[in-house]
Write an enzyme that holds these catalytic residues in place. Structure first.
Site, PDB file in Angstrom:
ATOM      1  N   CYS A  44      13.185  14.331 -18.315  1.00  0.00           N
ATOM      2  CA  CYS A  44      11.938  14.552 -19.038  1.00  0.00           C
ATOM      3  C   CYS A  44      11.850  15.980 -19.577  1.00  0.00           C
ATOM      4  O   CYS A  44      12.738  16.445 -20.260  1.00  0.00           O
ATOM      5  CB  CYS A  44      10.768  14.185 -18.124  1.00  0.00           C
ATOM      6  SG  CYS A  44       9.227  13.836 -18.967  1.00  0.00           S
ATOM      7  N   HIS A  45      10.762  16.686 -19.275  1.00  0.00           N
ATOM      8  CA  HIS A  45      10.564  18.061 -19.752  1.00  0.00           C
ATOM      9  C   HIS A  45      11.387  19.086 -18.976  1.00  0.00           C
ATOM     10  O   HIS A  45      11.434  20.254 -19.347  1.00  0.00           O
ATOM     11  CB  HIS A  45       9.081  18.436 -19.685  1.00  0.00           C
ATOM     12  CG  HIS A  45       8.253  17.795 -20.743  1.00  0.00           C
ATOM     13  ND1 HIS A  45       7.783  16.502 -20.612  1.00  0.00           N
ATOM     14  CD2 HIS A  45       7.818  18.247 -21.934  1.00  0.00           C
ATOM     15  CE1 HIS A  45       7.092  16.197 -21.692  1.00  0.00           C
ATOM     16  NE2 HIS A  45       7.093  17.229 -22.512  1.00  0.00           N
TER      17      HIS A  45
END
Length: 182
Positions: free
Chosen positions: A107-108
């Site tokens: 993800c991030h």
């Protein structure tokens, strides 16, 4: 299931992490026999964006990548944004690449890798909003469930966790990757 008994895996994160992106890989790693260690810029405990709390085992200022076999970087916008601004955390992440060790990022979580300057000519995936940042850091960004590039395992969202966990375990079991470099 892949057996990684005796391995030590660092999980680098701070407040605001995506809960399942810590808890699911943590469980996979420990169920496979490894020791998971939560590393964070501050001591005490960290809180996920959905309320999961976990005790910090080691501050990043006292952590040394040479004492671990692999690194996992959970996502979460707040977590990832704060980590990438912490030079000690960035250096810690970079050291895993310098030592050719497996790194899993979801993800991030990939934001810190842009700041660590380890993405040149690497293929990676992430949450789609990071696409431009990662490409600007030299990566070949693709939209796939899980991507493995010489010891670097990446995935997009919590929906990808089963595939991510399986590949992280596989890469940890394989050990050092000569092409995993800064």
């Amino acid at each position: 299931m892949t057996d990684i008994t005796g391995k030590r895996v660092a999980f680098l994160l701070t407040d605001g992490f995506e809960d399942s992106e810590l808890t699911s890989p943590w469980e996979a790693v420990t169920d496979a026999g490894a020791t998971a260690v939560l590393v964070s810029p501050a001591d005490g405990s960290v809180s996920g964006k959905n309320g999961h709390e976990q005790t910090v085992d080691l501050t990043v200022g006292s952590a040394d990548a040479s004492e671990f076999d692999a690194l996992v970087l959970p996502g979460g916008v707040v977590n990832a944004d704060h980590l990438r601004m912490d030079e000690t955390a960035v250096s810690f992440a970079r050291d895993f690449f310098a030592q050719h060790k497996p790194v899993g990022v979801i993800c991030h979580g990939a934001w810190i890798l842009a700041d660590a300057d380890v993405l040149g000519d690497r293929t990676i995936t992430s949450y789609p909003s990071l696409k431009t940042d990662l490409r600007n850091a030299g990566a070949n960004w693709v939209d796939e469930e899980v991507v493995v590039d010489a010891g670097l395992v990446s995935s997009r969202t919590p929906d990808d966790l089963p595939a991510f966990n399986a590949k992280v375990l596989e890469e940890i079991a394989e050990g050092a990757h000569a092409d995993q470099t800064v």
